[in-house]
Design a protein around this motif. Structure first.
Motif, PDB file in Angstrom:
ATOM      1  N   ALA A   1       0.843  -1.201   0.000  1.00 32.02           N
ATOM      2  CA  ALA A   1       0.000   0.000   0.000  1.00 32.02           C
ATOM      3  C   ALA A   1       0.876   1.249   0.000  1.00 32.02           C
ATOM      4  O   ALA A   1       1.967   1.259   0.582  1.00 32.02           O
ATOM      5  N   PRO A   2       0.453   2.318  -0.669  1.00 31.12           N
ATOM      6  CA  PRO A   2       1.238   3.562  -0.659  1.00 31.12           C
ATOM      7  C   PRO A   2       1.467   4.038   0.781  1.00 31.12           C
ATOM      8  O   PRO A   2       0.569   3.975   1.617  1.00 31.12           O
ATOM      9  N   ARG A   3       2.670   4.521   1.040  1.00 29.84           N
ATOM     10  CA  ARG A   3       3.019   4.968   2.385  1.00 29.84           C
ATOM     11  C   ARG A   3       2.867   6.482   2.462  1.00 29.84           C
ATOM     12  O   ARG A   3       3.479   7.213   1.691  1.00 29.84           O
ATOM     13  N   GLY A   4       2.035   6.927   3.408  1.00 31.92           N
ATOM     14  CA  GLY A   4       1.752   8.348   3.508  1.00 31.92           C
ATOM     15  C   GLY A   4       2.287   8.962   4.786  1.00 31.92           C
ATOM     16  O   GLY A   4       2.152   8.398   5.867  1.00 31.92           O
ATOM     17  N   LEU A   5       2.909  10.136   4.649  1.00 34.60           N
ATOM     18  CA  LEU A   5       3.338  10.934   5.797  1.00 34.60           C
ATOM     19  C   LEU A   5       2.271  11.986   6.051  1.00 34.60           C
ATOM     20  O   LEU A   5       1.917  12.757   5.153  1.00 34.60           O
ATOM     21  N   LEU A   6       1.712  12.026   7.258  1.00 41.91           N
ATOM     22  CA  LEU A   6       0.699  12.999   7.602  1.00 41.91           C
ATOM     23  C   LEU A   6       1.370  14.271   8.115  1.00 41.91           C
ATOM     24  O   LEU A   6       2.203  14.219   9.013  1.00 41.91           O
ATOM     25  N   SER A   7       1.010  15.398   7.531  1.00 45.06           N
ATOM     26  CA  SER A   7       1.582  16.693   7.929  1.00 45.06           C
ATOM     27  C   SER A   7       0.509  17.530   8.604  1.00 45.06           C
ATOM     28  O   SER A   7      -0.527  17.841   7.999  1.00 45.06           O
ATOM     29  N   VAL A   8       0.751  17.888   9.880  1.00 44.63           N
ATOM     30  CA  VAL A   8      -0.181  18.699  10.654  1.00 44.63           C
ATOM     31  C   VAL A   8       0.540  19.983  11.048  1.00 44.63           C
ATOM     32  O   VAL A   8       1.624  19.938  11.621  1.00 44.63           O
ATOM     33  N   ARG A   9      -0.077  21.132  10.722  1.00 47.24           N
ATOM     34  CA  ARG A   9       0.552  22.415  11.061  1.00 47.24           C
ATOM     35  C   ARG A   9      -0.487  23.355  11.628  1.00 47.24           C
ATOM     36  O   ARG A   9      -1.651  23.342  11.238  1.00 47.24           O
ATOM     37  N   LEU A  10      -0.041  24.188  12.563  1.00 43.54           N
ATOM     38  CA  LEU A  10      -0.911  25.195  13.163  1.00 43.54           C
ATOM     39  C   LEU A  10      -0.065  26.405  13.513  1.00 43.54           C
ATOM     40  O   LEU A  10       1.035  26.261  14.041  1.00 43.54           O
ATOM     41  N   SER A  11      -0.559  27.598  13.199  1.00 43.82           N
ATOM     42  CA  SER A  11       0.227  28.812  13.445  1.00 43.82           C
ATOM     43  C   SER A  11       0.297  29.155  14.919  1.00 43.82           C
ATOM     44  O   SER A  11       1.349  29.531  15.434  1.00 43.82           O
ATOM     45  N   VAL A  12      -0.834  29.035  15.629  1.00 49.63           N
ATOM     46  CA  VAL A  12      -0.887  29.405  17.041  1.00 49.63           C
ATOM     47  C   VAL A  12      -1.503  28.255  17.815  1.00 49.63           C
ATOM     48  O   VAL A  12      -2.603  27.814  17.512  1.00 49.63           O
ATOM     49  N   LEU A  13      -0.783  27.773  18.824  1.00 46.16           N
ATOM     50  CA  LEU A  13      -1.268  26.680  19.662  1.00 46.16           C
ATOM     51  C   LEU A  13      -1.585  27.213  21.048  1.00 46.16           C
ATOM     52  O   LEU A  13      -0.750  27.832  21.695  1.00 46.16           O
ATOM     53  N   THR A  14      -2.803  26.968  21.494  1.00 46.41           N
ATOM     54  CA  THR A  14      -3.199  27.341  22.850  1.00 46.41           C
ATOM     55  C   THR A  14      -3.771  26.119  23.545  1.00 46.41           C
ATOM     56  O   THR A  14      -3.967  25.069  22.936  1.00 46.41           O
ATOM     57  N   GLU A  15      -4.051  26.262  24.824  1.00 50.16           N
ATOM     58  CA  GLU A  15      -4.587  25.143  25.583  1.00 50.16           C
ATOM     59  C   GLU A  15      -5.982  24.759  25.107  1.00 50.16           C
ATOM     60  O   GLU A  15      -6.453  23.653  25.340  1.00 50.16           O
ATOM     61  N   GLU A  16      -6.690  25.690  24.456  1.00 50.36           N
ATOM     62  CA  GLU A  16      -8.036  25.400  23.991  1.00 50.36           C
ATOM     63  C   GLU A  16      -8.051  24.855  22.567  1.00 50.36           C
ATOM     64  O   GLU A  16      -9.093  24.522  22.026  1.00 50.36           O
ATOM     65  N   THR A  17      -6.883  24.750  21.932  1.00 50.18           N
ATOM     66  CA  THR A  17      -6.830  24.362  20.536  1.00 50.18           C
ATOM     67  C   THR A  17      -7.275  22.917  20.327  1.00 50.18           C
ATOM     68  O   THR A  17      -6.830  22.020  21.026  1.00 50.18           O
ATOM     69  N   THR A  18      -8.146  22.707  19.314  1.00 52.77           N
ATOM     70  CA  THR A  18      -8.555  21.352  18.939  1.00 52.77           C
ATOM     71  C   THR A  18      -8.140  21.014  17.516  1.00 52.77           C
ATOM     72  O   THR A  18      -8.242  19.864  17.104  1.00 52.77           O
ATOM     73  N   SER A  19      -7.669  22.022  16.772  1.00 51.57           N
ATOM     74  CA  SER A  19      -7.362  21.824  15.359  1.00 51.57           C
ATOM     75  C   SER A  19      -6.349  20.713  15.094  1.00 51.57           C
ATOM     76  O   SER A  19      -6.551  19.926  14.172  1.00 51.57           O
ATOM     77  N   PRO A  20      -5.247  20.593  15.831  1.00 53.15           N
ATOM     78  CA  PRO A  20      -4.289  19.514  15.524  1.00 53.15           C
ATOM     79  C   PRO A  20      -4.908  18.125  15.615  1.00 53.15           C
ATOM     80  O   PRO A  20      -4.652  17.272  14.775  1.00 53.15           O
ATOM     81  N   VAL A  21      -5.733  17.899  16.619  1.00 48.08           N
ATOM     82  CA  VAL A  21      -6.388  16.599  16.772  1.00 48.08           C
ATOM     83  C   VAL A  21      -7.344  16.363  15.616  1.00 48.08           C
ATOM     84  O   VAL A  21      -7.373  15.278  15.027  1.00 48.08           O
ATOM     85  N   ARG A  22      -8.128  17.386  15.277  1.00 49.41           N
ATOM     86  CA  ARG A  22      -9.089  17.245  14.183  1.00 49.41           C
ATOM     87  C   ARG A  22      -8.373  16.985  12.859  1.00 49.41           C
ATOM     88  O   ARG A  22      -8.793  16.120  12.077  1.00 49.41           O
ATOM     89  N   GLN A  23      -7.296  17.723  12.613  1.00 47.13           N
ATOM     90  CA  GLN A  23      -6.540  17.508  11.379  1.00 47.13           C
ATOM     91  C   GLN A  23      -6.032  16.066  11.292  1.00 47.13           C
ATOM     92  O   GLN A  23      -6.191  15.399  10.260  1.00 47.13           O
ATOM     93  N   GLU A  24      -5.421  15.582  12.385  1.00 53.30           N
ATOM     94  CA  GLU A  24      -4.819  14.251  12.351  1.00 53.30           C
ATOM     95  C   GLU A  24      -5.868  13.168  12.156  1.00 53.30           C
ATOM     96  O   GLU A  24      -5.673  12.237  11.360  1.00 53.30           O
ATOM     97  N   LEU A  25      -6.987  13.252  12.873  1.00 51.95           N
ATOM     98  CA  LEU A  25      -8.030  12.232  12.729  1.00 51.95           C
ATOM     99  C   LEU A  25      -8.637  12.255  11.331  1.00 51.95           C
ATOM    100  O   LEU A  25      -8.891  11.193  10.738  1.00 51.95           O
ATOM    101  N   ASP A  26      -8.868  13.451  10.782  1.00 55.33           N
ATOM    102  CA  ASP A  26      -9.398  13.554   9.418  1.00 55.33           C
ATOM    103  C   ASP A  26      -8.443  12.922   8.418  1.00 55.33           C
ATOM    104  O   ASP A  26      -8.860  12.219   7.487  1.00 55.33           O
ATOM    105  N   LEU A  27      -7.156  13.181   8.582  1.00 55.65           N
ATOM    106  CA  LEU A  27      -6.159  12.628   7.666  1.00 55.65           C
ATOM    107  C   LEU A  27      -6.083  11.108   7.781  1.00 55.65           C
ATOM    108  O   LEU A  27      -5.955  10.401   6.775  1.00 55.65           O
ATOM    109  N   ARG A  28      -6.158  10.598   8.996  1.00 58.64           N
ATOM    110  CA  ARG A  28      -6.097   9.148   9.183  1.00 58.64           C
ATOM    111  C   ARG A  28      -7.336   8.464   8.583  1.00 58.64           C
ATOM    112  O   ARG A  28      -7.224   7.385   7.983  1.00 58.64           O
ATOM    113  N   ARG A  29      -8.508   9.082   8.737  1.00 61.35           N
ATOM    114  CA  ARG A  29      -9.713   8.515   8.126  1.00 61.35           C
ATOM    115  C   ARG A  29      -9.574   8.459   6.606  1.00 61.35           C
ATOM    116  O   ARG A  29      -9.876   7.450   5.969  1.00 61.35           O
TER     117      ARG A  29
END
Length: 538
Positions: free
Chosen positions: A46-74
């Motif tokens: 199967a093709p091997r994929g590297l998942l790239s997750v980036r965010l400009s500003v990370l705070t304690e309330e941030t959910t974007s990195p988790v959402r990005q990673e789960l969407d990419l894995r799906r």
């Protein structure tokens, strides 16, 4: 009478934002485990994929990195892509750092190229924002036969038309980033003439608070105390690097929880914001020099009722710093770089050893210069090594004896595509002749034709047995340059040797015992791997 209502600080000083951990809920972790299990069931090819997750500003309330990673894995599981790793670059601006400059993604792109076939990201602007960076990424993909795949953009690099579309999308992302910059600039121009703090990060020593219903700067007690100490020490003539050393020993946090250095001390003391006025500049392009913003009457705009330093104190410390700067300039014309900086270490404290100079006036009126090595951090009494050139020569001779005869080896990227095609050709040819030699086949006849077919089949099988399976994979190969390190250093000079030692992690512990200078050469166990040079950067 002034009344004050405290509001939550805009910036948390006790923890750097880069250290904020990504928080996963129980449900998200359960889904992550399911996706990883589904990935493990994919076929080996199967093709091997590297998942790239980036965010400009990370705070304690941030959910974007988790959402990005789960969407990419799906998406990867749906498309039959094996997710082999995640490059998480948080608190990283795509307009300031290209993919190759980011900590995690940059390591994959430079050192782990054979491990993946494509890069999968959530949206193109999560991966890149500048057209020049996009062209660099496309050129890199063409060179190493990689692909870029976006979850929320239709793009693929298999055709020139697709590359043109990707460039167009990146142009839109760059325009969007430019528009954001224009909006921020416009807001700053609108508010900078006000004595109310409406936008921006407060300077060190202050935080934003409500005063009579208006946002004003208020002293942050711990940091204000640090600035007052800096002021008193600088006025007494204490060097900035000494002030930084004392602050670090006292474990005083900086604005971003890093260690103090002389430049940070000087910037804080020379920043007009310390006296509570509105400033502008202070960026790298401006040499980190801030200047006050003036109102219509040409006066400085006060944004606090309690300045940490008064205007008189600010001028006084500036004069003290100027005196030290003037004295320092006397020796600048005789300054020269320390050889093997970062290689020589003071054994007692582990800090780098620097070359410095001093002057003495002789009875004849002449000035004699003395050069010596010392540790500028701990300044241990008696730890002074005269005649630096002798130390440099000793280090060079020890290095030459230890690794000088080793060959210089370069790392090159080898594509396995040609070998894969060749192995498939051999396998197809074997199948062809085996089918022909079966009963009823074209070679199933006695005599010369069958003998030649059998001979050809045997040769093909022998050729396939000799085929190295590793050669069909994209991989790094190591090539000898035909030159030893001694020869390389003879042509490149001391600078080439210094660069190789720093890359290899070779250091010399230096100390004095009974007046004698002693050294101990430290060589990492993986020395030869560290010395391998890459054709991309060396």
């Amino acid at each position: 009478m002034t009344t004050r209502t405290r509001t939550r600080r805009q910036a948390t000083r006790t923890k750097a934002s880069a250290e904020v951990e990504i928080k996963w809920t129980t449900e998200e972790l359960a889904e992550l485990a399911e996706l990883e299990a589904a990935t493990a069931l994919l076929p080996e090819d199967a093709p091997r994929g590297l998942l790239s997750v980036r965010l400009s500003v990370l705070t304690e309330e941030t959910t974007s990195p988790v959402r990005q990673e789960l969407d990419l894995r799906r998406y990867a599981v749906q498309k039959g892509i094996r997710a082999i790793g995640v490059a998480r670059d948080l608190n990283v601006s795509a307009t300031k750092k290209s993919p190759f400059e980011r900590k995690e993604l940059g390591d994959w792109l430079k050192n782990r190229i054979p491990e993946f076939d494509l890069i999968l990201f959530w949206k193109l602007d999560r991966f890149i924002r500048r057209i020049t960076d996009l062209h660099e990424a496309i050129t890199w993909c063409q060179r190493y036969d990689k692909n870029l795949v976006s979850l929320n953009d239709t793009l693929d690099l298999d055709s020139p038309m697709a590359q043109a579309m990707v460039t167009f999308i990146a142009a839109v992302a760059e325009i969007e980033a430019a528009n954001t910059k224009v909006r921020v600039t416009s807001l700053w121009e609108h508010t900078k003439g006000s004595d109310e703090w409406r936008v921006g990060k407060p300077p060190y020593g202050y935080y934003v608070d409500k005063v009579d219903g208006r946002n004003r700067l208020v002293q942050y007690p711990d940091e204000a105390k640090v600035l007052r100490y800096m002021y008193r020490a600088a006025v007494r003539g204490v060097p900035a690097n000494r002030i930084a050393l004392i602050l670090n020993r006292a474990k005083v946090p900086t604005y971003s929880n890093r260690t103090w250095n002389n430049q940070q001390v000087l910037r804080n003391l020379r920043n007009p914001a310390v006296k509570g006025v509105r400033t502008e500049g202070g960026t790298k392009s401006a040499g980190y020099r801030s200047k006050p913003v003036l109102d219509k009457n040409g006066k400085e705009i006060m944004v606090t009722d309690e300045p940490i330093l008064t205007a008189e104190e600010f001028d006084k410390v500036g004069e003290a710093l100027d005196v030290r700067k003037k004295n320092k300039r006397r020796n600048e014309k005789n300054k020269r770089p320390t050889r093997f900086l970062g290689v020589m270490k003071h054994r007692d404290c582990g800090n780098n050893i620097n070359e410095t100079n001093n002057y003495s006036t002789l009875a004849t009126g002449e000035t004699k210069e003395y050069r010596y090595l010392r540790c500028p951090q701990c300044r241990k009494p008696g730890f002074v090594i005269p005649q630096p050139e002798q130390m440099y020569s000793w280090i060079a001779s020890e290095v030459i004896k230890s690794i000088g005869e080793h060959d210089v080896i370069y790392r090159e990227y080898s594509k396995g595509e040609e070998n894969r095609k060749e192995r498939k050709r051999i396998q197809d040819s074997i199948s062809y002749y085996m089918t022909g030699l079966e009963p009823g086949g074209r070679y199933d006849r006695e005599g010369f034709v069958k003998e030649r077919a059998q001979e050809t089949l045997d040769n093909l099988i022998t050729e396939l047995d000799k085929f190295d399976p590793e050669s069909t994979k994209d991989r790094w190969i190591y090539v000898r340059s035909g030159q030893t390190f001694v020869e390389h250093w003879q042509s490149g000079g001391v600078e080439a040797m210094e660069n190789d030692l720093l890359r290899a992690g070779i250091t010399f512990d230096v100390w004095k015992e009974d007046g004698e200078v002693l050294t101990d050469m430290k060589i990492p166990e993986d020395l030869l791997n560290r010395l391998v040079r890459t054709t991309d950067t060396d």
